[in-house]
Design an enzyme around this catalytic site. Structure first.
Site, PDB file in Angstrom:
ATOM      1  CG  HIS A 216      -0.180  -0.096   2.665  1.00 20.84           C
ATOM      2  ND1 HIS A 216       0.487   1.043   3.109  1.00 20.84           N
ATOM      3  CD2 HIS A 216       0.111  -1.181   3.387  1.00 20.84           C
ATOM      4  CE1 HIS A 216       1.057   0.503   4.135  1.00 20.84           C
ATOM      5  NE2 HIS A 216       0.795  -0.610   4.609  1.00 20.84           N
ATOM      6  CB  CYS A 229       2.702  -3.550   5.329  1.00 18.27           C
ATOM      7  SG  CYS A 229       1.211  -4.080   5.833  1.00 18.27           S
TER       8      CYS A 229
END
Length: 339
Positions: A216, A229
């Site tokens: 992301h 992440c």
């Protein structure tokens, strides 16, 4: 007369030689321009059943002096002045590319003492790719995304051709991103982090559902800083959001019927060492990953990638067929029983 004749012959020879040399230089320049143009990959150009065998092509080899150092002073006032000069020298797109090569976004542009700057700016970044441009081993895999921990970069391959690469900030030392082969799951244009509700995650694409790991958009500070992440620049997060395929769930959503795009995270970061991209100043090919290394890494996993890819296509086709038949069935007149 003899001298005049000899001089005329010499002059004619020089003119022919110069003409040939000019033609040679002109041809070289044409080849250079055509080779530096980055081909655009259209969405429809990746045909459903096309498997084209191409010769593996390693990353482009760069000459010494390909990268220069742009030093930022520690003093804030001087740093502002130097960065103002930097902004004046390079366009917005060029600055974006330079920061990307240094694993930085505009918010964190001062988070370094030295920027690695290419002598010639390619705003697509493709001229500086550390990943091989072509990989035979992936010729049958239609979509594949790979993340390298050692150089904090991602690459995207379509049927073995590198179509995109860029910077990332992966899991910090205490919360490292899971390595190995996985597959894209679900996606959401704006997710809220489970670590802190204040963290907004645009264009989130999950790749480990239970672990809550995905790629992301978020800050790129120039080193691995996330909570597992895979952080990306906004434009890259948007591009990958549209590119990758999601999983397909069985009715009820409890189990997976088909997996999404194949994704791999590999390698180890040298914690506390010199940042890999800074090594480009000494060796412009320092970050390059060879065809042999990539082939050795990917070969054991290709059969699984293709198996899941084929399964997803079959499932997607069956769903499409069922949807197409549904309206036709609903249009049939209701049969009234005759008593």
């Amino acid at each position: 007369m003899k001298k005049i004749f000899l001089y005329a012959c010499f002059s004619a020879a020089m003119l022919v030689s110069c003409k040939k040399e000019i033609e040679k230089i002109s041809d070289t320049l044409k080849d250079t321009v055509s080779s530096s143009e980055t081909p655009t990959v259209k969405k429809d150009s990746i045909k459903k059943d096309s498997v084209v065998q191409k010769e593996s092509v390693p990353p482009a080899m760069q000459e010494n002096g390909f990268y220069n150092a742009f030093v930022l002073p520690k003093d804030k006032k001087m740093r502002d002045s130097v960065y103002a000069a930097f902004s004046k020298k390079y366009s917005e797109k060029e600055r974006y590319a330079i920061l990307a090569l240094n694993r930085l976004d505009s918010k964190n542009r001062f988070n370094t003492d030295t920027l690695v700057v290419p002598a010639k700016i390619d705003t697509t970044l493709m001229s500086y790719s550390p990943f091989p441009m072509q990989l035979d081993v992936l010729s049958g895999v239609k979509k594949f995304v790979i993340f390298s921990y050692p150089i904090q970069a991602y690459g995207v391959y379509s049927n073995g051709s590198l179509v995109k690469w860029g910077p990332t900030s992966m899991g910090k030392k205490a919360a490292q991103t899971t390595r190995g082969l996985t597959f894209a799951n679900w996606k959401k244009k704006l997710s809220i982090s489970t670590v802190s509700t204040e963290w907004k995650l645009p264009y989130n694409f999950n790749i480990h559902n239970i672990g809550g790991i995905g790629w992301h958009q978020y800050d790129l500070p120039g080193y691995p800083a996330s909570h597992s992440c895979l952080r990306l620049l906004m434009k890259d997060a948007q591009w990958l959001y549209s590119y990758a395929d999601t999983w397909i769930l069985n009715p009820g959503g409890a189990t997976t019927k088909a997996k999404g795009t194949a994704v791999m995270v590999f390698g180890d970061y040298k914690w506390g060492g010199r940042k890999p991209w800074k090594k480009l100043l000494d060796d412009p090919n320092a970050n390059n990953i060879s065809v042999e290394e990539m082939t050795k890494l990917l070969e054991p996993n290709v059969s699984k990638m293709i198996k899941e890819q084929d399964n997803r296509e079959k499932v997607a086709d069956s769903i499409k067929t069922a949807k197409a038949m549904a309206p036709a069935q609903s249009e049939k007149p209701m049969e009234v029983p005759i008593n």
